[in-house]
Design a protein around this motif. Structure first.
Motif, short mmCIF file in Angstrom:
data_model
loop_
_atom_site.label_atom_id
_atom_site.label_comp_id
_atom_site.label_asym_id
_atom_site.label_seq_id
_atom_site.Cartn_x
_atom_site.Cartn_y
_atom_site.Cartn_z
N PRO A 1 0.84 -1.20 0.00
CA PRO A 1 0.00 0.00 0.00
C PRO A 1 0.88 1.25 0.00
O PRO A 1 1.87 1.31 0.73
CB PRO A 1 -0.78 -0.11 1.31
N PHE A 2 0.52 2.23 -0.82
CA PHE A 2 1.26 3.49 -0.82
C PHE A 2 0.37 4.61 -1.33
O PHE A 2 -0.67 4.38 -1.96
CB PHE A 2 2.54 3.39 -1.67
N VAL A 3 0.80 5.82 -1.06
CA VAL A 3 0.14 7.03 -1.57
C VAL A 3 1.13 7.73 -2.50
O VAL A 3 2.27 7.99 -2.12
CB VAL A 3 -0.25 7.97 -0.42
N GLY A 4 0.71 8.00 -3.73
CA GLY A 4 1.53 8.78 -4.65
C GLY A 4 1.50 10.24 -4.25
O GLY A 4 0.43 10.78 -3.95
N VAL A 5 2.65 10.89 -4.22
CA VAL A 5 2.76 12.27 -3.76
C VAL A 5 3.47 13.13 -4.80
O VAL A 5 4.51 12.73 -5.34
CB VAL A 5 3.53 12.35 -2.42
#
Length: 202
Positions: free
Chosen positions: A127-131
């Motif tokens: 799981p990750f958030v693109g920033v």
């Protein structure tokens, strides 16, 4: 003759940098301007699937000082690993998948997103958030990812994270804390210096 001399005596002019107008133009409501903006700090609305969290951090310059006019955008799937495929899909799921905030709109010069902890979007992916970070002095925006420090097993199997030198992977990890039932992940973005965040070429 004069024109020819001018053309040969002048060197290349500097490139135009971005901002700080971008934050005011794209995060207008947050800065108190009376016109609409399509996205803000609310990524998860009512009915969004997944654990409610806040993603909080600062954009920090090479001197260790928070930058007060950067703009941070995030893109992520919901708790089931689903990205919205249309406006209708986003409304039905209560999840926009995208957020935008200017750091100058917070008293502590932070970005603070109301969202859910994302699920993995594909097999073998943590799981990750693109920033995305845009700020004055930069010719192009910078791309990074916020992974979650409490997802050690998934992080160890993530193909992208595996390409990052081991000693620098911690710059991509958001740290969990909890107070009064509110789960917060802190992710500071260091633009330069010894703790510089890993940025990606995309």
């Amino acid at each position: 003759m004069l024109m020819s001399a001018l053309e040969t005596n002048f060197g290349q002019t500097p490139s135009q940098t971005v901002g700080p107008y971008f934050a005011y133009g794209l995060a207008a409501t947050q800065y108190g301007y009376n016109f609409n903006q399509p996205f803000d700090d609310r990524v998860a609305l009512d009915g969004a699937r997944g654990q409610r969290i806040r993603l909080v951090g600062r954009v920090i310059d090479g001197d260790g000082k928070p930058i007060n006019d950067a703009m941070v955008e995030i893109c992520q799937p919901d708790g089931e690993g689903h990205y919205p495929t249309s406006v209708e899909d986003a409304k039905a799921r209560g999840f926009r998948g995208f957020g935008r905030m200017g750091t100058g709109t917070d008293a502590q010069n932070r970005f603070v997103f109301q969202t859910v902890k994302p699920g993995a979007n594909a097999a073998g992916e943590a799981p990750f958030v693109g920033v995305i970070v845009t700020m004055r002095g930069m010719l192009l925006h910078a791309f990074t990812r916020a992974y979650f420090a409490d997802e050690a097993k998934a992080n160890a199997e993530d193909a992208v994270l595996a390409q990052v030198p081991a000693e620098r992977r911690d710059t991509l990890l958001a740290q969990r804390s909890e107070e009064g039932g509110q789960v917060t992940y802190t992710f500071d973005i260091h633009m330069q210096g010894d703790k510089e965040t890993v940025f990606f070429d995309v």
